[in-house]
Enzyme design. Structure first.
Site, PDB file in Angstrom:
ATOM      1  CG  ASP A   8      -1.859  -1.144   1.322  1.00 43.79           C
ATOM      2  OD1 ASP A   8      -1.446  -2.245   0.900  1.00 43.79           O
ATOM      3  OD2 ASP A   8      -2.977  -0.991   1.834  1.00 43.79           O
ATOM      4  CG  ASN A  40      -4.153   3.505   1.922  1.00 42.05           C
ATOM      5  OD1 ASN A  40      -3.665   2.383   2.036  1.00 42.05           O
ATOM      6  ND2 ASN A  40      -5.351   3.813   2.373  1.00 42.05           N
ATOM      7  CG  HIS A  68      -8.947   3.347   2.133  1.00 45.43           C
ATOM      8  ND1 HIS A  68      -9.640   4.249   2.910  1.00 45.43           N
ATOM      9  CD2 HIS A  68      -8.240   2.582   2.989  1.00 45.43           C
ATOM     10  CE1 HIS A  68      -9.351   4.042   4.186  1.00 45.43           C
ATOM     11  NE2 HIS A  68      -8.511   3.030   4.261  1.00 45.43           N
ATOM     12  CG  HIS A 176      -6.798  -3.861   5.048  1.00 43.85           C
ATOM     13  ND1 HIS A 176      -7.369  -2.640   4.727  1.00 43.85           N
ATOM     14  CD2 HIS A 176      -7.338  -4.235   6.234  1.00 43.85           C
ATOM     15  CE1 HIS A 176      -8.240  -2.311   5.679  1.00 43.85           C
ATOM     16  NE2 HIS A 176      -8.228  -3.246   6.612  1.00 43.85           N
TER      17      HIS A 176
HETATM   18 FE   LIG Z   1      -7.229  -1.226   3.073  1.00 42.78          FE
HETATM   19 FE   LIG Z   2      -4.084   0.462   2.851  1.00 45.25          FE
END
Ligand SMILES: [Fe+2]
Ligand SMILES: [Fe+2]
Length: 264
Positions: A8, A40, A68, A176
């Site tokens: 991420d 993100n 997200h 995540h």
């Molecule tokens: Fe997530």
């Molecule tokens: Fe994330």
């Protein structure tokens, strides 16, 4: 086939680390495919057309996402038009975008990338265990090289799905939680696994955000503004080597590479 997976990407510091470190990692390891989770990447929440373009032009070939996904409304343009962008497969039928894609570079075998989202401690989606089996059956008509980004909270859900897919896909890498786990391994059937790849962004933080507002939120239950933090930026993820003929993993190594300090 050598694959770099980038966990991420959080905000501008994460994007900057990707820009700085991908060329070096590509040279060092002879990487053929770079997959990154970008959920993100826009200010820490969601993804926009501009941030996606920035990430692709930094050397990312395929981008995955997660819970997200809908934070920036511009994402609908990406879902409609960008073949290199993948959202979790197990959104209900009729959701725009695609749950998998095939990466095809010159003189290389095709590689399928699937994005899935877990359901434990997360919004309810369709059952990822059922969805992914049907998708793999479809993709294996084109390639045995299949990479899965399983975006999920619970370690048990991630291990169980990866165990179910052992021998059917090349790798299952979790995302995540933003906390990298130390359980990288290759299962008996040849599937590489890492429960969570961590995150790419500022680690002097609470999973990428400034520390104090998060502590205050836990102390008071009052809403706070969670700005993206700045200090100690790391690019985290995993390096994989996959056998072109069988699609089985030969090697998995977790990575956590420091980026240059942010100019203040
Ligand atoms: Fe997530
Ligand atoms: Fe994330």
């Amino acid at each position: 086939m050598k694959v770099l997976f980038i966990a991420d990407i959080v905000g501008q510091p994460g994007r900057q680390a990707v820009k700085e470190l991908i060329p070096k990692l590509r040279r060092q390891h002879g990487i053929n495919l770079v997959v990154a989770n970008g959920e993100n990447s826009a200010g820490g929440s969601g993804i926009t057309v501009n941030t996606a373009q920035e990430i692709f032009s930094s050397g990312v070939d395929i981008m995955t996402s997660g819970d997200h996904l809908w934070d920036q409304k511009e994402v609908v343009d990406l879902l409609a038009n960008e073949r290199r962008f993948v959202r979790p497969l197990n959104y209900p039928p009729g959701t725009p975008g695609q749950g998998s894609t095939i990466f095809q570079a010159e003189n290389q075998p095709p590689v399928a990338v699937i994005n899935l989202q877990g359901r434990t401690f997360m919004p309810p989606l369709d059952n990822p265990f059922h969805c992914v089996l049907a998708e793999i059956e479809r993709l294996r008509k084109t390639t045995k090289l299949i990479f899965v980004d399983f975006h999920a909270e619970a370690t048990s859900e991630k291990v169980a799905l990866a165990r179910m897919l052992d021998g059917r896909v090349s790798a299952v890498i979790g995302t995540h939680t933003h906390v990298q786990t130390a359980d990288e391994q290759i299962f008996p059937g040849g599937t590489a696994f890492l429960c969570d790849a961590g995150f790419t962004g500022p680690h002097e933080s609470v999973i990428g955000r400034e520390i104090e507002p998060i502590i205050k939120r836990f102390m008071t239950n009052q809403p706070q503004k969670f700005e993206v933090a700045r200090g100690r930026v790391l690019l985290q993820g995993a390096l994989l080597e996959i056998d072109d003929a069988s699609g089985k993993a030969l090697k998995i190594q977790r990575i956590s590479e420091p980026a240059l300090p942010n100019p203040t």
